[in-house]
Structures are given as C-alpha cells and as structure tokens.
Design a protein around this motif. Structure first.
Motif, PDB file in Angstrom:
ATOM      1  N   THR A 168       0.814  -1.215   0.000  1.00  0.00           N
ATOM      2  CA  THR A 168       0.000   0.000   0.000  1.00  0.00           C
ATOM      3  C   THR A 168       0.848   1.266   0.000  1.00  0.00           C
ATOM      4  OG1 THR A 168      -0.088   0.070   2.419  1.00  0.00           O
ATOM      5  CG2 THR A 168      -1.782  -1.205   1.294  1.00  0.00           C
ATOM      6  N   GLU A 169       2.163   1.086   0.210  1.00  0.00           N
ATOM      7  CA  GLU A 169       2.966   2.303   0.297  1.00  0.00           C
ATOM      8  C   GLU A 169       3.141   2.910  -1.090  1.00  0.00           C
ATOM      9  OE1 GLU A 169       6.776   1.318   1.836  1.00  0.00           O
ATOM     10  OE2 GLU A 169       7.416   0.247   0.074  1.00  0.00           O
ATOM     11  N   PRO A 170       3.097   4.237  -1.151  1.00  0.00           N
ATOM     12  CA  PRO A 170       3.298   4.869  -2.459  1.00  0.00           C
ATOM     13  C   PRO A 170       4.721   4.624  -2.902  1.00  0.00           C
ATOM     14  CG  PRO A 170       3.161   6.519  -0.710  1.00  0.00           C
ATOM     15  CD  PRO A 170       2.847   5.208  -0.087  1.00  0.00           C
ATOM     16  N   THR A 171       4.904   4.440  -4.144  1.00  0.00           N
ATOM     17  CA  THR A 171       6.246   4.149  -4.625  1.00  0.00           C
ATOM     18  C   THR A 171       6.499   4.842  -5.943  1.00  0.00           C
ATOM     19  OG1 THR A 171       7.701   2.387  -5.392  1.00  0.00           O
ATOM     20  CG2 THR A 171       5.365   2.080  -5.732  1.00  0.00           C
ATOM     21  N   THR A 172       7.720   5.268  -6.116  1.00  0.00           N
ATOM     22  CA  THR A 172       8.115   5.838  -7.392  1.00  0.00           C
ATOM     23  C   THR A 172       8.960   4.840  -8.144  1.00  0.00           C
ATOM     24  OG1 THR A 172      10.027   6.813  -6.316  1.00  0.00           O
ATOM     25  CG2 THR A 172       8.044   8.195  -6.499  1.00  0.00           C
ATOM     26  N   CYS A 173       8.980   3.600  -7.690  1.00  0.00           N
ATOM     27  CA  CYS A 173       9.787   2.580  -8.341  1.00  0.00           C
ATOM     28  C   CYS A 173       9.221   2.263  -9.711  1.00  0.00           C
ATOM     29  CB  CYS A 173       9.803   1.315  -7.481  1.00  0.00           C
ATOM     30  SG  CYS A 173      10.607   1.586  -5.892  1.00  0.00           S
ATOM     31  N   PRO A 174      10.072   1.752 -10.587  1.00  0.00           N
ATOM     32  CA  PRO A 174       9.611   1.458 -11.948  1.00  0.00           C
ATOM     33  C   PRO A 174       8.431   0.494 -11.955  1.00  0.00           C
ATOM     34  CG  PRO A 174      11.997   1.230 -11.788  1.00  0.00           C
ATOM     35  CD  PRO A 174      11.502   1.426 -10.405  1.00  0.00           C
ATOM     36  N   LYS A 175       7.503   0.725 -12.857  1.00  0.00           N
ATOM     37  CA  LYS A 175       6.342  -0.162 -12.996  1.00  0.00           C
ATOM     38  C   LYS A 175       6.592  -1.240 -14.029  1.00  0.00           C
ATOM     39  CE  LYS A 175       3.728   2.225 -10.181  1.00  0.00           C
ATOM     40  NZ  LYS A 175       3.401   1.708  -8.859  1.00  0.00           N
ATOM     41  N   THR A 176       7.649  -1.072 -14.819  1.00  0.00           N
ATOM     42  CA  THR A 176       8.040  -2.092 -15.781  1.00  0.00           C
ATOM     43  C   THR A 176       9.556  -2.273 -15.679  1.00  0.00           C
ATOM     44  OG1 THR A 176       8.352  -0.461 -17.534  1.00  0.00           O
ATOM     45  CG2 THR A 176       6.168  -1.491 -17.387  1.00  0.00           C
ATOM     46  N   ILE A 177      10.070  -3.288 -16.352  1.00  0.00           N
ATOM     47  CA  ILE A 177      11.524  -3.510 -16.353  1.00  0.00           C
ATOM     48  C   ILE A 177      12.139  -2.516 -17.332  1.00  0.00           C
ATOM     49  CG2 ILE A 177      13.384  -5.156 -16.752  1.00  0.00           C
ATOM     50  CD1 ILE A 177      11.698  -5.898 -14.371  1.00  0.00           C
TER      51      ILE A 177
END
Lengths: 222, 179
Positions: free
Chosen positions: A107-116
């Motif tokens: 549930t934590e917001p993330t700016t991590c990539p959504k794809t490889i």
C-alpha cells in the motif's frame, strides 16, 4: 521422577490425540462447494498430469517458463521421474497462490519502476556456469544459468509485481548484510534463496552453490 | 521432449483414488477451512491448494476411508488454511496453550506412571506447527520430504520442528523421552 517413555507410547498417544481431534469434525455438515469450485476440482482431477493446465494462478504462469526450462535442460541428465518431481516441487513451492509473501508494503506509495526499464545482469557467476536461458515480460525478467545438473536463477521484478511462494518459515529467514546491501537469506538442505532490493527492483537468486558464492553473484547484479 | 515429460502420469488408479478422496472429504475440508478463514471463496482456495499437496503425496495415501487418510487430509487442510490466514492478516499468531490438566482431572493417570492419555493431553498443548509434523512423521510414518511437501515447508524445517516438539514434550513432562 524420570518420566521416560518410548516411541510406542508416543505413537499410541498421537493416535489417541488424532482420534479425538478428528472427532471434532462433524461429518454431518451441510457445507456444499460452489459449482465453480466443483468444476475447478473436476478439471484438476482430469488434468492432474498436465502441469500447464494445473497452473490456475497468474503468478504460477510466470514461473512455468522457468520450470519448463529446468525440465528441458536437465532432461538429458535426469531420469524421467526426477524431472517430474523437479517440476512438481517447483510448482508446489513456487507456483501456489496460497503461500504468498509480498515484498514490502503493497500500500505504500512508490516511485519505483512499474516495468523492467533497466535489465540487470550479474558481473560474476561461479566457475563453470553459463547463461542457458533468458526470458522477460513487462514486470519481470529471468536469467537461467546452468552447470551440469546445477543451476542458478536470477529474477528481476518490479516492486509491485513481486511475490514469492513461501511458507511460514520465511518469516524466520535470516537477514544478512553483504557489501552494503541487506539480503533475506533462506536456506534449505542444499538450496539457497536470496532476496534483495536494488535500483527500485526486487531481485531473487536461487542456487545450490555455497552461500558466499551466491552472495558474491548477487552483489554483482547491476 | 518436454511434452513427453509433462504428460507423464502415475497409474490410472491414482486418478480414481484422487477422485475418491475429493468426493469423500471435500465437504469436511471446506468446513475446516471455513472455520479458520471465515470466507467461502478463500476456503475453496485453501482446499484446492490442499488437494494439490495431497496429489503430490498420493502414492502414500492408502485406503481412502481409513482414519489415517482422514487425518492426513485434515492436517494438510488446516495447515494450508492457517498459513493463508497468517499471510492475509499479516499478524503474528501466537498459539495459546490450554491450561495444564491437573492430576485429578486425568482419571487414567496413575501417580508416577506415564499413560498414553496423559501424553495425548500434552500433545494437544503443543503448538500446531510442531504437532502437525509429529503426527505426520511419527504416526503416519511419512519421510521428511513427504512431510515437507504436505506442509509446504523445507526438509530442514521438518527436522527442526520434530526436534522442538520432542523438547517441548520433554519439558512438559519434566523428564526425558527415550528414542
């Protein structure tokens, strides 16, 4: 007082306990499975020998490719029964939707990539290992290294797509720091699994080499 | 080549056995799972997973209607359901032990003697994860690997849990166990 007992007593006690415990389950319950469930189970019964049709979970389909690669690559060196066992073990331990561990808080917001967006590769693999297979989709990527009958898999996941089949023992897995990175380390008799985070991705390495070699491999992934 | 491997099956009788197990125990398994999960859909997921584990150990299942088979099926079902519950609730479940039975409560307990009934009452107090391993290993005579696949744990976890079970029983008995 010395309360020595033997295994015969223990077996007798276990049988007694089980009989009492099973007696708590009512045979007269009216719990009926849904039609959907009945059909699903009928399909399972009919297709019990087909690993692909038994893959009823989305996550499972993603690892079937790896299981198939294992089967093909080890086919010439393992007996037919051993191949089937390997695939079943792989399915049971990694393909189930029941024992799922989410890495981090979904549930934590993330700016991590959504794809490889960036394919990560190891700069080091133990002696003798060669890259035998590689596959990828939008949210995951798999590298499969082999050396004889042994193998190392390195998988890269987007953070929100990662899940790993594990049992309750995973919560007791060891955490180790190696060259500035923290790894979750889970070791069975001969297999070690490492899970760590880097560049916004979750990485998972599975292999049969000594832990030191696998940590060195994991640390080189970039 | 792959297709050949993947179409390997056990004997045809295995399919019939599996179907018998399903028809015989499905309601019981669903009921047990529902007791834990409280949700019909999750219960069906749990039972499906349990059947996959049973399928993997099908060659170890004897007579479908036997108490031994019933015990094995229910152990696997409860294990799956409770694991699901733990994962979904994301809570550490602490297993509460019952009160130690007092000497006077156990009619068959003779002062200074160990009876199966008393030992069974101590077994009931073990944490479930330890008790399940002990049941499958010691009573059902499954191998470490078979127990591991039935419970979805590693072989080393099986050995560790069995050792802990014995240690806890020993502690509760205040003495030692042979063997």
């Amino acid at each position: 007082m010395d309360r020595a007992i033997d295994n015969a007593m223990l077996t007798q006690a276990l049988a007694l306990y089980e009989e009492q415990w099973l007696g708590d389950f009512s045979e007269d319950n009216a719990f009926e499975p849904s039609d959907k469930f009945d059909k699903k189970m009928t399909a399972l019964i009919k297709s019990r020998d087909n690993i692909f049709r038994r893959a009823t979970y989305t996550r499972t389909r993603k690892v079937i490719a790896v299981a198939a690669a294992i089967a093909v690559l080890l086919g010439s060196m393992m007996s037919v029964g051993a191949i089937r066992e390997t695939i079943l073990n792989f399915f049971i331990t990694r393909g189930s939707n029941v024992n799922v561990m989410e890495y981090g808080d979904a549930t934590e917001p993330t700016t991590c990539p959504k794809t490889i967006e960036r394919a990560m590769n190891p700069g080091f693999v133990p002696d003798g290992y060669v890259l035998s297979d590689e596959s990828a989709d939008d949210t995951s990527r798999r590298l499969f290294y082999t050396k004889g009958e042994s193998y190392i898999t390195i998988e890269q996941f987007t953070k929100d797509s990662y899940s790993s089949a594990s049992d309750s023992e995973f919560s007791n897995a060891e955490t180790k720091a190696y060259e500035g990175t923290e790894y979750i380390v889970r070791a069975d008799d001969d297999m070690t699994m490492l899970v760590w985070e880097k560049n916004g991705y979750v990485l998972e390495l599975v292999g049969f080499e000594p832990e030191s070699e696998l940590l060195k491999t994991a640390a080189s992934v970039n | 080549m792959l297709a050949f491997y993947l179409t390997l099956t056990a004997d045809e009788s295995d399919g019939q056995k599996f179907e018998k197990i399903y028809n015989r125990y499905k309601r019981l398994m669903l009921s047990a799972a529902y007791e834990i999960l409280g949700d019909t859909s999750l219960s069906e997921d749990a039972v499906h997973e349990a059947f996959i584990r049973i399928l993997k150990n099908l060659d170890k299942v004897g007579e479908v209607d036997s108490p031994r088979t019933k015990g094995f099926v229910m152990i696997v079902t409860e294990n799956v359901a409770k694991t699901m519950y733990r994962k979904r609730s994301k809570m550490q479940v602490v297993e509460l032990s019952d009160e130690l039975p007092q000497a006077d409560d156990i009619a068959d307990r003779v002062e200074g003697e160990m009876t199966a009934e008393y030992l069974a009452s101590l077994i009931a107090r073990l944490p479930e994860r330890l008790r399940q391993v002990m049941l499958l290993k010691t009573l059902h005579n499954l191998s470490d690997n078979e127990v591991a696949s039935a419970l979805g744990i590693s072989g080393s976890a099986v050995r560790k849990r069995l050792q802990r079970a014995r240690e806890q029983l020993r502690t509760m008995m205040g003495g030692k166990m042979d063997g």
